[in-house]
Design a protein around this motif. Sequence first.
Motif, PDB file in Angstrom:
ATOM      1  N   ASP A 264       8.791   7.004   0.468  1.00 32.35           N
ATOM      2  CA  ASP A 264      10.104   6.788  -0.145  1.00 32.35           C
ATOM      3  C   ASP A 264      10.019   5.561  -1.034  1.00 32.35           C
ATOM      4  O   ASP A 264       9.335   4.578  -0.715  1.00 32.35           O
ATOM      5  N   VAL A 265      10.730   5.631  -2.163  1.00 34.44           N
ATOM      6  CA  VAL A 265      10.751   4.528  -3.123  1.00 34.44           C
ATOM      7  C   VAL A 265      12.132   3.888  -3.070  1.00 34.44           C
ATOM      8  O   VAL A 265      13.151   4.562  -3.263  1.00 34.44           O
ATOM      9  N   LYS A 266      12.171   2.567  -2.826  1.00 35.66           N
ATOM     10  CA  LYS A 266      13.422   1.837  -2.736  1.00 35.66           C
ATOM     11  C   LYS A 266      13.396   0.662  -3.685  1.00 35.66           C
ATOM     12  O   LYS A 266      12.338   0.272  -4.198  1.00 35.66           O
ATOM     13  N   ASP A 267      14.580   0.066  -3.876  1.00 37.41           N
ATOM     14  CA  ASP A 267      14.652  -1.081  -4.774  1.00 37.41           C
ATOM     15  C   ASP A 267      13.879  -2.267  -4.222  1.00 37.41           C
ATOM     16  O   ASP A 267      13.296  -3.044  -4.972  1.00 37.41           O
ATOM     17  N   GLY A 268      13.883  -2.435  -2.920  1.00 35.45           N
ATOM     18  CA  GLY A 268      13.226  -3.585  -2.314  1.00 35.45           C
ATOM     19  C   GLY A 268      11.767  -3.364  -1.998  1.00 35.45           C
ATOM     20  O   GLY A 268      11.110  -4.267  -1.466  1.00 35.45           O
TER      21      GLY A 268
ATOM     22  N   ALA B 239       7.538  -7.765  -3.646  1.00 38.50           N
ATOM     23  CA  ALA B 239       6.672  -8.881  -4.074  1.00 38.50           C
ATOM     24  C   ALA B 239       5.220  -8.636  -3.724  1.00 38.50           C
ATOM     25  O   ALA B 239       4.328  -9.345  -4.227  1.00 38.50           O
ATOM     26  N   ASP B 240       4.957  -7.633  -2.827  1.00 36.79           N
ATOM     27  CA  ASP B 240       3.586  -7.357  -2.423  1.00 36.79           C
ATOM     28  C   ASP B 240       2.961  -6.182  -3.168  1.00 36.79           C
ATOM     29  O   ASP B 240       1.879  -5.725  -2.817  1.00 36.79           O
ATOM     30  N   LEU B 241       3.642  -5.692  -4.205  1.00 36.81           N
ATOM     31  CA  LEU B 241       3.112  -4.534  -4.932  1.00 36.81           C
ATOM     32  C   LEU B 241       1.987  -4.931  -5.893  1.00 36.81           C
ATOM     33  O   LEU B 241       1.158  -4.101  -6.250  1.00 36.81           O
ATOM     34  N   SER B 242       1.956  -6.189  -6.326  1.00 36.71           N
ATOM     35  CA  SER B 242       0.906  -6.629  -7.262  1.00 36.71           C
ATOM     36  C   SER B 242       0.953  -8.141  -7.388  1.00 36.71           C
ATOM     37  O   SER B 242       1.966  -8.781  -7.086  1.00 36.71           O
ATOM     38  N   ARG B 243      -0.201  -8.715  -7.857  1.00 37.85           N
ATOM     39  CA  ARG B 243      -0.214 -10.149  -8.142  1.00 37.85           C
ATOM     40  C   ARG B 243       0.576 -10.442  -9.399  1.00 37.85           C
ATOM     41  O   ARG B 243       1.172 -11.507  -9.525  1.00 37.85           O
ATOM     42  N   GLU B 244       0.564  -9.516 -10.313  1.00 37.70           N
ATOM     43  CA  GLU B 244       1.273  -9.676 -11.576  1.00 37.70           C
ATOM     44  C   GLU B 244       2.746  -9.324 -11.375  1.00 37.70           C
ATOM     45  O   GLU B 244       3.072  -8.256 -10.857  1.00 37.70           O
ATOM     46  N   ARG B 245       3.661 -10.218 -11.781  1.00 42.36           N
ATOM     47  CA  ARG B 245       5.083  -9.954 -11.597  1.00 42.36           C
ATOM     48  C   ARG B 245       5.534  -8.739 -12.397  1.00 42.36           C
ATOM     49  O   ARG B 245       6.446  -8.016 -11.993  1.00 42.36           O
ATOM     50  N   SER B 246       4.901  -8.524 -13.507  1.00 36.52           N
ATOM     51  CA  SER B 246       5.291  -7.371 -14.335  1.00 36.52           C
ATOM     52  C   SER B 246       4.956  -6.047 -13.646  1.00 36.52           C
ATOM     53  O   SER B 246       5.530  -5.008 -13.980  1.00 36.52           O
ATOM     54  N   GLU B 247       4.015  -6.107 -12.710  1.00 36.96           N
ATOM     55  CA  GLU B 247       3.621  -4.883 -12.017  1.00 36.96           C
ATOM     56  C   GLU B 247       4.338  -4.723 -10.672  1.00 36.96           C
ATOM     57  O   GLU B 247       4.092  -3.756  -9.945  1.00 36.96           O
TER      58      GLU B 247
ATOM     59  N   ARG C 175       6.957  -3.472  -9.620  1.00 38.52           N
ATOM     60  CA  ARG C 175       8.051  -2.502  -9.812  1.00 38.52           C
ATOM     61  C   ARG C 175       7.816  -1.289  -8.909  1.00 38.52           C
ATOM     62  O   ARG C 175       6.832  -0.557  -9.093  1.00 38.52           O
ATOM     63  N   PRO C 176       8.709  -1.015  -7.917  1.00 38.76           N
ATOM     64  CA  PRO C 176       8.518   0.142  -7.039  1.00 38.76           C
ATOM     65  C   PRO C 176       8.523   1.470  -7.789  1.00 38.76           C
ATOM     66  O   PRO C 176       7.854   2.426  -7.376  1.00 38.76           O
ATOM     67  N   ASP C 177       9.257   1.523  -8.924  1.00 34.74           N
ATOM     68  CA  ASP C 177       9.390   2.820  -9.601  1.00 34.74           C
ATOM     69  C   ASP C 177       8.115   3.264 -10.291  1.00 34.74           C
ATOM     70  O   ASP C 177       8.036   4.385 -10.804  1.00 34.74           O
TER      71      ASP C 177
ATOM     72  N   GLU D 123       1.949   9.473  -3.514  1.00 41.74           N
ATOM     73  CA  GLU D 123       0.856   8.718  -4.109  1.00 41.74           C
ATOM     74  C   GLU D 123       0.180   7.867  -3.042  1.00 41.74           C
ATOM     75  O   GLU D 123       0.839   7.302  -2.174  1.00 41.74           O
ATOM     76  N   LYS D 124      -1.128   7.745  -3.137  1.00 41.80           N
ATOM     77  CA  LYS D 124      -1.889   6.997  -2.138  1.00 41.80           C
ATOM     78  C   LYS D 124      -2.530   5.770  -2.780  1.00 41.80           C
ATOM     79  O   LYS D 124      -2.889   5.781  -3.964  1.00 41.80           O
ATOM     80  N   PHE D 125      -2.694   4.725  -1.971  1.00 44.50           N
ATOM     81  CA  PHE D 125      -3.346   3.500  -2.428  1.00 44.50           C
ATOM     82  C   PHE D 125      -3.815   2.717  -1.208  1.00 44.50           C
ATOM     83  O   PHE D 125      -3.395   2.988  -0.082  1.00 44.50           O
TER      84      PHE D 125
END
Length: 624
Positions: A473-477, A495-503, A505-507, A513-515
Amino acid sequence: MSEPQTSVEQPSHDEFAALLEESLANVALEEGTVVKGTVVGIEKDVAVIDVGLKTEGRVALKEFGATAKSEDFNVGDIVDVYLERVENALGEAVLSREKARREESWVRLEEKYKNNERVEGMIFNRVKGGFTVDLDGAVAFLPGSQVDIRPVRDVSPLMNVPQPFQILKMDRRRGNIVVSRRSVLEEHRAEKRSEIVGRLEEGQVIEGVVKNITDYGAFIDLGGIDGLLHVTDMAWRRVSHPSEIVNVGDTVKVQIIRINTESQRISLGIKQLEADPWEGIASKYPVGARFQGTVTNITDYGAFVELEPGVEGLIHISEMSWTKKNVHPGKIISTSQQVEVQVLEVDAEKRRISLGLKQTQENPWSAFAESHPAGTEIEGEIRNITEFGLFIGLEGGIDGMVHLSDLDWNKSGEEALKDYKKGEMAKAVVLEADAEKERISLGIKQLGGDPFEGEPGAEKLKKGARVTCEVTDVKDGGLDVKLVDFDLPAFVRRADLSRERSEQRPDRFGVGEKFDAVITQFDPKNRKVNVSIKALEIAEEKEAVAQYGSTDSGASLGDILGAALNKAGDGDEAPAEEEAKPKKKTKAAAKAEEKAEDKAEETADESAEETKDEASDESSETDK
């Protein structure tokens, strides 16, 4: 020579009338009074009576009595008559023998009423609400309720028979008299009862005749006084209706139990003439012993079982069946059925015996607990679904319960409950079997084991472990994910999706999708798992810097890795012996590598601390 005769002057007509009026004026005759008269003649059915007035009066013979005849009267008889009028239109006196008798009766009746004495009369007619009574000329009213002590269906034997009455009320102005025959009978009965009661004693055995039967007992005539034989004193055994023991007209031998001298009530008993079967009851029916009995009565709270004539015990509804708890006793046993029971308690003083029916049968709860220890897998039909769990049918007709919290490791109880339907077969594990409390706890989620505790590979589930995740599930947080190898839910904060703030983004992720990521929080007690892509990137960079050198020159991680690959390619032609030998590092290279490691460690520590703080601030997102 003779004297000459003197002539007497005759009164004139007017003078004679005046003399007559004067003589009549001296006679004290008043209208509306009873006077004495003389029979001067009998003409057919009429008697001519002279009461001393100018003319006689005529009175019908029937007024002297219903059977009066002309032969009963003689000229010259003196009779009392009632003077209604001195003279009527025909110049005759208006007389009445009947009214004279009534006036005489009223005088006598008033005297008796004043002295509370009885009077004699005859019932001669039926009217609305009662009867009319002739009290020697005066007519009185007898209400139907005052005829007898008990309702009388046929009054004909009492008609035209002289009998005593008691005057209840008199009103001479209205000519109203009310009498009672019942009060005379009650007074007579009371006198007779007092006489009989005085001859009786408690404990005395006498004979009587059954006079009447009711639902609660029978009335026995003891020779002028009635005694009550209550249904509970007819026999030591249970008696549903007195007609089982006695019938109207039977002559029975009874014992006087109690005599109430004030109310003159007598209590009788038949069972007192027999031996009491409750004597020594505790030794005859010891606790724990089993006996055969007959079901005599069934109620909402249990059933009565006769162990012997006069001795009954109660099987309470709670002692009837191990499994049928909320059913009427009539659905378990029936009246007149022979059953085996076990004595649970004996109270000789209160004459009570508590019996058990289920104690004579195998306890399915104990049998199940012995054959199914904790951890045993079972399968049964879902018999009921409630708001707090499932009930699964087990051996012996009993049920086990699966609580909501034991349905699924990962789903909430309410959500997991929707996956089950009544009537379906379900497998479960025995968690606890308590035969004393008649409770069996089952679990369904325990069939697969707790992934936090002992699943294959569970030793890798710890903080810092690298795992593969699949987006659910994809959420805003952040992202709700599932750990692929462990089938556990986890959460990736934004905040844990990437080191880069631009990245961050949950959307940019899609469901399915797997990672790869790193576990940053693992809490088995609260069943919480947090993972981070950012932490994985930092860890990989740290490994690369430690292996390939410093990044002080401004080179990126990709530059370092490219240089390392090229260097490895140039050395392909070197002899195998040289590759096997460790290369000697220069002092500058060693210093640069050490410096790069220190910096990488500082960067990783700062990132880890930042991750820890952010995880603490957004722990609510993890709960989702």
